[in-house]
Design an enzyme around this catalytic site. Structure first.
Site, PDB file in Angstrom:
ATOM      1  N   THR A   1     -79.439  46.886  17.745  1.00 22.61           N
ATOM      2  CA  THR A   1     -78.427  47.758  17.137  1.00 22.61           C
ATOM      3  C   THR A   1     -77.071  47.059  17.175  1.00 22.61           C
ATOM      4  O   THR A   1     -76.899  46.039  17.819  1.00 22.61           O
ATOM      5  CB  THR A   1     -78.298  49.102  17.883  1.00 22.61           C
TER       6      THR A   1
ATOM      7  N   THR B   1     -78.015  52.634  14.790  1.00 25.38           N
ATOM      8  CA  THR B   1     -79.387  52.502  14.305  1.00 25.38           C
ATOM      9  C   THR B   1     -80.302  53.220  15.276  1.00 25.38           C
ATOM     10  O   THR B   1     -80.128  53.081  16.489  1.00 25.38           O
ATOM     11  CB  THR B   1     -79.795  51.021  14.256  1.00 25.38           C
TER      12      THR B   1
ATOM     13  N   GLY C   1     -77.868  45.241   6.610  1.00 25.02           N
ATOM     14  CA  GLY C   1     -77.749  44.797   7.992  1.00 25.02           C
ATOM     15  C   GLY C   1     -79.068  44.208   8.466  1.00 25.02           C
ATOM     16  O   GLY C   1     -79.932  43.830   7.665  1.00 25.02           O
ATOM     17  N   ASP C   2     -79.221  44.162   9.766  1.00 28.01           N
ATOM     18  CA  ASP C   2     -80.442  43.605  10.353  1.00 28.01           C
ATOM     19  C   ASP C   2     -81.604  44.597  10.370  1.00 28.01           C
ATOM     20  O   ASP C   2     -82.774  44.198  10.429  1.00 28.01           O
ATOM     21  CB  ASP C   2     -80.165  43.159  11.801  1.00 28.01           C
TER      22      ASP C   2
ATOM     23  N   GLY D   1     -75.193  43.888  12.892  1.00 26.46           N
ATOM     24  CA  GLY D   1     -76.434  43.390  12.308  1.00 26.46           C
ATOM     25  C   GLY D   1     -76.326  41.976  11.771  1.00 26.46           C
ATOM     26  O   GLY D   1     -77.308  41.220  11.762  1.00 26.46           O
TER      27      GLY D   1
ATOM     28  N   ARG E   1     -74.438  45.867   0.957  1.00 23.47           N
ATOM     29  CA  ARG E   1     -74.602  45.127   2.218  1.00 23.47           C
ATOM     30  C   ARG E   1     -75.894  45.580   2.934  1.00 23.47           C
ATOM     31  O   ARG E   1     -76.169  46.761   3.043  1.00 23.47           O
ATOM     32  CB  ARG E   1     -73.399  45.407   3.105  1.00 23.47           C
TER      33      ARG E   1
HETATM   34  N1  ASP Z   1     -77.360  47.163  13.148  1.00 18.50           N
HETATM   35  C1  ASP Z   1     -76.971  48.090  12.107  1.00 18.50           C
HETATM   36  C2  ASP Z   1     -76.531  47.336  10.890  1.00 18.50           C
HETATM   37  O1  ASP Z   1     -76.022  46.248  11.037  1.00 18.50           O
HETATM   38  C3  ASP Z   1     -75.881  49.023  12.452  1.00 18.50           C
HETATM   39  C4  ASP Z   1     -75.796  49.559  13.826  1.00 18.50           C
HETATM   40  O2  ASP Z   1     -76.749  49.560  14.573  1.00 18.50           O
HETATM   41  O3  ASP Z   1     -74.701  49.980  14.168  1.00 18.50           O
HETATM   42  O4  ASP Z   1     -76.614  47.882   9.816  1.00 18.50           O
END
Ligand code: ASP
Length: 316
Positions: free
Chosen positions: A216, A165, A195-196, A219, A193
């Site tokens: 990051t 991210t 994520g955060d 998530g 899906r």
């Molecule tokens: N945090 C991000 C998600 O869960 C992915 C990442 O940062 O790798 O989508």
């Protein structure tokens, strides 16, 4: 003025910095910085050239929050548009809503004239096909994707090398604090899906009275502990930015069940003092960049890995 970004954001640092130096707002700096990252195909986890889901489709998530007004906008599972961050900003500025997902997000992107793009590059398609060959038995692959996908979401979680991210945390010349994120999310995840990164309070949060935070990696864990908002609330309760990050990291370490993995927390306090902590050693994925108007060049730094304060169950 200050900017904190992570390794994905490095290519967007100069664009963001120019905006601040010209007197632009934090939200302008964030949008400009992240647009550079989204268009850069060498960043294989954000925007074009990012990683697809189990169907081989790119679904992008992005969000922006202005810490002075607490206005926020986000998009989830957006397909076919180059700059998810600009669509997220438009959600904040042109709709009474905070978050749009899927078809509604794409419809809105079309309505505002956002730039369309083929997001899946040849390299990303090749990565996806290689992953399928390595993880799906040949007899299942012949029917793909008309097969139950759930078990493959777990498989992708196990060998998922996340850290994809882009996070920007900015304090502008007026002391306004803002945060932004953009990602193609967990590679080979279940379609739909989220994520955060598009979830205000989990993957990002900004409050000009307190600071800002962006996360990051895994998530799901940041959603389960409301990490970004927690960091700000720990500071509100009197913690320094570093103490707040340590507390939030402990919350993550206390999670049990589900797909657990690495999380990196990026935060600044109200003065722009930065702190980045990582749950694991992640090599270049835990490097980050810090610029203030007193520096000629942004400095590269490494995330701290806090020692666990304790482990749940240690004392019986
Ligand atoms: N945090 C991000 C998600 O869960 C992915 C990442 O940062 O790798 O989508």
């Amino acid at each position: 003025m200050m900017i904190l970004t992570n390794c994905e954001g490095r290519v967007g640092m100069d664009a963001a910095r120019r905006i601040l130096e010209q007197g632009g707002s934090g939200r302008d700096a964030i949008e400009h910085g992240i647009r550079v990252v989204e268009a850069d195909v060498t960043v294989d986890s954000v925007g074009r050239g990012g990683s697809p889901n189990l169907l081989g489709e790119m679904e992008c998530d992005a969000a922006i929050m202005d810490g002075t007004t607490h206005m926020a906008g986000s998009v989830g599972a957006l397909r076919g548009y180059l700059h998810a961050i600009s669509v997220a900003r438009a959600v904040m500025e042109r709709l009474p809503h905070v978050m749009l997902v899927g078809e509604g997000a794409a419809r809105f992107a079309h309505e505002i004239g956002a730039e369309k793009a083929e997001m899946l590059t040849e390299q990303a398609r090749a990565r996806h096909e290689r992953w399928l060959r390595e993880h799906v038995p040949p007899e299942v692959l012949t029917k793909w994707p008309d097969v139950p996908l759930a078990e493959y979401a777990w498989t992708s979680g196990k060998d998922y090398a996340p850290g994809g991210t882009v996070v920007f945390l900015v304090r502008d010349a007026k002391g306004g604090i803002a945060a932004g994120t953009s990602t193609s999310g967990w590679a080979e995840s279940y379609p739909g899906r989220l994520g955060d990164s598009p979830i205000i309070g989990a993957g990002l949060c900004a409050d000009s009275r307190l600071g800002a935070c962006g996360c990051t990696h895994n998530g799901e864990m940041a959603i389960r502990t409301g990490t970004a908002r927690s960091v700000l609330l720990y500071m509100k309760a009197g913690a320094t930015v570093q103490e707040a990050c340590h507390e939030a990291m402990q919350d993550l370490r206390d999670l049990r069940g589900g797909q657990l993995g690495a999380v990196v927390i990026h935060a600044i306090d109200v003065y722009g003092n930065p702190c980045v902590v990582s749950s694991h050693e992640l090599l270049e994925k835990s490097s980050w960049y810090h610029w203030t108007n007193e520096m000629t060049e942004a400095e590269q730094r490494q995330a701290e890995i806090p020692k666990p304060a304790y482990r749940l169950g240690d004392d019986g």
